[in-house]
Design an enzyme around this catalytic site. Structure first.
Site, PDB file in Angstrom:
ATOM      1  N   PRO A 134      39.714  48.977  34.552  1.00  0.00           N
ATOM      2  CA  PRO A 134      39.051  49.636  35.552  1.00  0.00           C
ATOM      3  C   PRO A 134      38.268  48.542  36.445  1.00  0.00           C
ATOM      4  O   PRO A 134      37.948  47.599  35.965  1.00  0.00           O
ATOM      5  CB  PRO A 134      37.828  50.135  34.911  1.00  0.00           C
ATOM      6  CG  PRO A 134      38.006  50.044  33.503  1.00  0.00           C
ATOM      7  CD  PRO A 134      39.197  49.176  33.268  1.00  0.00           C
ATOM      8  N   GLU A 135      38.631  48.753  37.649  1.00  0.00           N
ATOM      9  CA  GLU A 135      37.738  47.847  38.970  1.00  0.00           C
ATOM     10  C   GLU A 135      36.802  48.423  39.404  1.00  0.00           C
ATOM     11  O   GLU A 135      36.537  49.865  38.777  1.00  0.00           O
ATOM     12  CB  GLU A 135      39.078  47.508  39.925  1.00  0.00           C
ATOM     13  CG  GLU A 135      40.065  46.539  39.308  1.00  0.00           C
ATOM     14  CD  GLU A 135      41.022  45.992  40.195  1.00  0.00           C
ATOM     15  OE1 GLU A 135      40.848  45.600  41.364  1.00  0.00           O
ATOM     16  OE2 GLU A 135      42.312  46.140  39.807  1.00  0.00           O
ATOM     17  N   ARG A 154      36.715  26.224  49.535  1.00  0.00           N
ATOM     18  CA  ARG A 154      37.399  26.705  48.246  1.00  0.00           C
ATOM     19  C   ARG A 154      38.878  26.245  48.124  1.00  0.00           C
ATOM     20  O   ARG A 154      39.737  27.016  48.827  1.00  0.00           O
ATOM     21  CB  ARG A 154      37.611  28.092  47.891  1.00  0.00           C
ATOM     22  CG  ARG A 154      35.828  28.638  47.769  1.00  0.00           C
ATOM     23  CD  ARG A 154      34.994  28.237  46.434  1.00  0.00           C
ATOM     24  NE  ARG A 154      36.009  28.514  45.500  1.00  0.00           N
ATOM     25  CZ  ARG A 154      35.694  30.026  44.913  1.00  0.00           C
ATOM     26  NH1 ARG A 154      34.779  30.745  45.812  1.00  0.00           N
ATOM     27  NH2 ARG A 154      36.209  30.501  43.867  1.00  0.00           N
ATOM     28  N   ARG A 179      41.543  48.038  23.422  1.00  0.00           N
ATOM     29  CA  ARG A 179      41.538  46.534  23.276  1.00  0.00           C
ATOM     30  C   ARG A 179      40.202  46.035  23.049  1.00  0.00           C
ATOM     31  O   ARG A 179      40.400  44.728  22.716  1.00  0.00           O
ATOM     32  CB  ARG A 179      42.109  46.091  24.512  1.00  0.00           C
ATOM     33  CG  ARG A 179      43.487  46.528  24.693  1.00  0.00           C
ATOM     34  CD  ARG A 179      44.163  46.338  26.166  1.00  0.00           C
ATOM     35  NE  ARG A 179      44.365  44.851  26.010  1.00  0.00           N
ATOM     36  CZ  ARG A 179      44.809  44.125  27.124  1.00  0.00           C
ATOM     37  NH1 ARG A 179      45.495  44.752  28.257  1.00  0.00           N
ATOM     38  NH2 ARG A 179      45.134  42.866  27.120  1.00  0.00           N
TER      39      ARG A 179
END
Length: 287
Positions: free
Chosen positions: A2-3, A166, A123
């Site tokens: 799930p995001e 970055r 999991r």
DNA sequence: CTCAGCTCCTGCGGGC
DNA sequence: TGCCCGCAGGAGCTGA
């Protein structure tokens, strides 16, 4: 896993069941998920009223009334396979026995009006903790998170500042929850396609106009996914057990070999591996 | 500090 | 049919 859109969909589904209700009973069926659950976990939740159900990034926040003890918040993360289901995982297959315990049902919440919410996680990458509401921002899971992508603090300038310096591919930078909170592998792939940016592009080198387009693409992708109730691939279910359907709207995720969906683009969706995870993208229209 | 790689855990689908 | 391998939506940790 799930995001953000999936967690938001679960939150909306649980609001009518939990908000304002008292937790009359909590059953903890194992001592740990990804990490140990807090001491006296079930006992500390029992008898308390859920004043609000909120979300920060991929975390669900259940605010519990004080004053004795002071207001606390149950912080829950679904990991890769976690579900919070009204009733329980066994409800669909064994509707004649609503009290049945399914495999991997780890925590069960019962409310004073007889409703039940089951946390199921095969999991077991999920996690829960209990923390003083007033000090929530200091919790180690929340302290380092970047801005909410659908909130007022996320905009082109903020994203540009977060990407500056970055020297990592934009794919990895967006998966890093410090850059922006709540994205995962699916929605990073989808947003990058929508923005026409290659997942391999070094984050620092993306110009301001393209960063602005990316910020917009992230918002649009997440809003569309929430409107569809999230994406159900394997494990994810809404709180009512129904499937989300945004997976039918994927442009690139899981679609290696398919023609690029960009109008007028003759490219094909490809798959590469970046930091151990699949990236799906079109090498022609994503630069 | 930043970054790539490995790790936790279970289940499923594909190939042989 | 059965077994083995790879892969899966996260993210913390290690070591370079």
């Amino acid at each position: 896993m799930p995001e953000l859109p999936e967690v938001e969909t679960v939150r909306r589904g649980l609001v009518p069941v939990l908000e304002g209700r008292v937790l009359s009973r909590v059953i903890q069926r194992r001592p740990d998920l990804r990490w140990p659950l807090p001491d006296r976990f079930a006992e500390r939740l029992t008898g308390r009223r859920v004043s609000a159900l909120r979300r920060r990034s991929k975390y669900l926040l259940l605010d519990l009334d004080g004053p004795a003890p002071a207001p606390e918040t149950l912080i829950a993360h679904l990991g890769m396979s976690g579900r919070l289901l009204i009733g329980g995982a066994a409800l669909g297959a064994f509707a004649h026995n609503a009290g049945a315990v399914g495999a991997h049902d780890h925590v069960v919440f019962e409310t004073d009006d007889g409703a039940r919410v089951t946390f199921n996680d095969a999991r077991r990458f999920g996690a829960m903790d209990l923390w003083p509401t007033a000090d929530l921002a200091a919790h180690r899971w929340l302290a380092g998170l970047g801005p909410e992508p659908l909130g007022p603090d996320f905009h082109a300038q903020a994203l540009g500042a977060a990407l500056a310096g970055r020297r990592t591919p934009i794919k990895a930078a967006l998966l890093d929850q410090r850059t922006v909170a709540g994205l995962g592998n699916i929605y990073v792939c989808e947003a990058l396609h929508r923005a026409g940016i290659s997942p391999r592009r070094i984050a620092d080198g993306i110009g301001p106009a393209r960063v602005a387009r990316l910020a917009q693409a992230i918002r649009e992708t997440l809003e569309a996914a929430i409107a569809a109730g999230g994406s159900s691939l394997r494990d994810y279910r809404r709180a009512d057990g129904e499937l989300g359907y945004f997976q039918h709207e994927f442009r690139v995720y899981g679609r290696a070999g398919a023609p690029c969906p960009t109008p007028g683009c003759a490219g094909e969706v490809g798959r590469i591996v970046q930091s151990g995870r699949s990236s799906f993208y079109c090498g022609r229209c994503q630069r």
